[in-house]
Design an enzyme around this catalytic site. Structure first.
Site, short mmCIF file in Angstrom:
data_model
loop_
_atom_site.label_atom_id
_atom_site.label_comp_id
_atom_site.label_asym_id
_atom_site.label_seq_id
_atom_site.Cartn_x
_atom_site.Cartn_y
_atom_site.Cartn_z
N LYS A 47 28.44 84.33 -15.29
CA LYS A 47 28.70 85.56 -14.53
C LYS A 47 27.39 86.23 -14.14
O LYS A 47 27.37 87.33 -13.62
CB LYS A 47 29.50 86.55 -15.39
CG LYS A 47 30.93 86.23 -15.61
CD LYS A 47 31.73 87.45 -16.04
CE LYS A 47 31.53 87.87 -17.43
NZ LYS A 47 32.44 88.94 -17.89
N LYS A 49 25.41 87.57 -16.13
CA LYS A 49 25.41 88.83 -16.87
C LYS A 49 24.87 88.54 -18.26
O LYS A 49 25.41 87.74 -19.00
CB LYS A 49 26.86 89.34 -16.95
CG LYS A 49 26.99 90.78 -17.36
CD LYS A 49 28.38 91.33 -17.02
CE LYS A 49 28.44 92.81 -17.23
NZ LYS A 49 29.71 93.39 -16.82
N1 C2G Z 1 35.26 99.45 -17.30
C1 C2G Z 1 35.78 100.71 -16.99
N2 C2G Z 1 34.95 101.75 -16.84
C2 C2G Z 1 33.60 101.59 -17.02
C3 C2G Z 1 33.06 100.33 -17.34
C4 C2G Z 1 33.92 99.26 -17.49
O1 C2G Z 1 37.01 100.85 -16.83
N3 C2G Z 1 32.79 102.67 -16.85
C5 C2G Z 1 36.19 98.33 -17.44
C6 C2G Z 1 35.91 97.21 -16.44
O2 C2G Z 1 36.48 97.50 -15.19
C7 C2G Z 1 36.58 96.02 -17.13
C8 C2G Z 1 36.36 96.33 -18.63
O3 C2G Z 1 36.05 97.74 -18.72
O4 C2G Z 1 37.97 96.05 -16.85
C9 C2G Z 1 35.23 95.52 -19.22
O5 C2G Z 1 34.08 95.79 -18.43
P1 C2G Z 1 32.91 94.69 -18.44
O6 C2G Z 1 32.57 94.37 -19.85
O7 C2G Z 1 31.83 95.13 -17.50
O8 C2G Z 1 33.68 93.42 -17.84
P2 C2G Z 1 33.15 92.44 -16.70
O9 C2G Z 1 31.77 91.99 -17.04
O10 C2G Z 1 33.42 93.10 -15.42
O11 C2G Z 1 34.07 91.15 -16.93
O12 C2G Z 1 37.07 87.69 -15.75
C10 C2G Z 1 36.79 89.09 -15.65
C11 C2G Z 1 35.43 89.41 -16.18
O13 C2G Z 1 35.22 88.81 -17.44
C12 C2G Z 1 35.25 90.93 -16.27
#
Ligand code: C2G
Length: 155
Positions: A47, A49
């Site tokens: 990703k 990340k």
């Molecule tokens: N999230 C949120 N508000 C934030 C930060 C994150 O609602 N201020 C939500 C994101 O939208 C996601 C969840 O928390 O639904 C986890 O966020 P991340 O760890 O950043 O997930 P991400 O890296 O986007 O991975 O297959 C899907 C991916 O694995 C999603």
């Protein structure tokens, strides 16, 4: 009566923060059972990340959250359909930063995008931590003058 029997969401959940908690709390209010697929470190590199906290710790933290019923690893982009089938999922949900990305899952279950919590993210937390730990030029000057004074006193 909650709307769904089993709802799944996916994410990295690095540096667990209030945005993650708000999301999981809202999801749990919609379902009997909440399953969270936490991205492995290997998948995170796919990703593009880099997470600060290793997968094992991120998974343990998420499964300790009272809204979460089960944690599974998220290893690749393709597993969602298989997960929906094998876990008998009736809804997939994720923050609206992903809006539209997972509409293809509508063939298998409900797809819900929830509004993200504003002004907080793991990336932002890392930046704030970096600033917090960095030494300002003024502090460096003060430290330098103390050290040179000490050196003089010792001569
Ligand atoms: N999230 C949120 N508000 C934030 C930060 C994150 O609602 N201020 C939500 C994101 O939208 C996601 C969840 O928390 O639904 C986890 O966020 P991340 O760890 O950043 O997930 P991400 O890296 O986007 O991975 O297959 C899907 C991916 O694995 C999603």
């Amino acid at each position: 009566m909650k709307k769904y029997k089993k709802l799944i969401t996916y994410g990295t959940f690095d540096l667990f923060h209030i945005g993650h908690l708000n999301l999981l709390k809202r999801l749990k209010a919609m379902t009997e059972e909440l399953i969270v697929a936490v991205s492995t470190d290997e998948f995170n590199s796919l990703k593009k990340k880099k997470s600060l906290i290793p997968f094992e710790h991120r998974a343990k933290i998420v499964e300790s959250i009272k809204y979460v019923d089960q944690v599974i690893p998220e290893k690749d982009w393709e597993q969602k359909i298989l997960d929906i089938k094998s876990y008998g999922i009736d809804a997939f949900a994720i923050g609206d930063d992903w809006k539209g990305e997972f509409d293809y899952l509508k063939e298998f279950c409900d797809v819900i995008y929830l509004e993200r919590t504003k002004n907080v993210s793991s990336t932002q937390l890392k930046k704030s931590l970096k600033n917090f730990l960095s030494v300002s030029p003024e502090d460096l000057n003060i430290a330098f003058s103390i050290l040179s004074q000490l050196k003089q006193d010792l001569e």
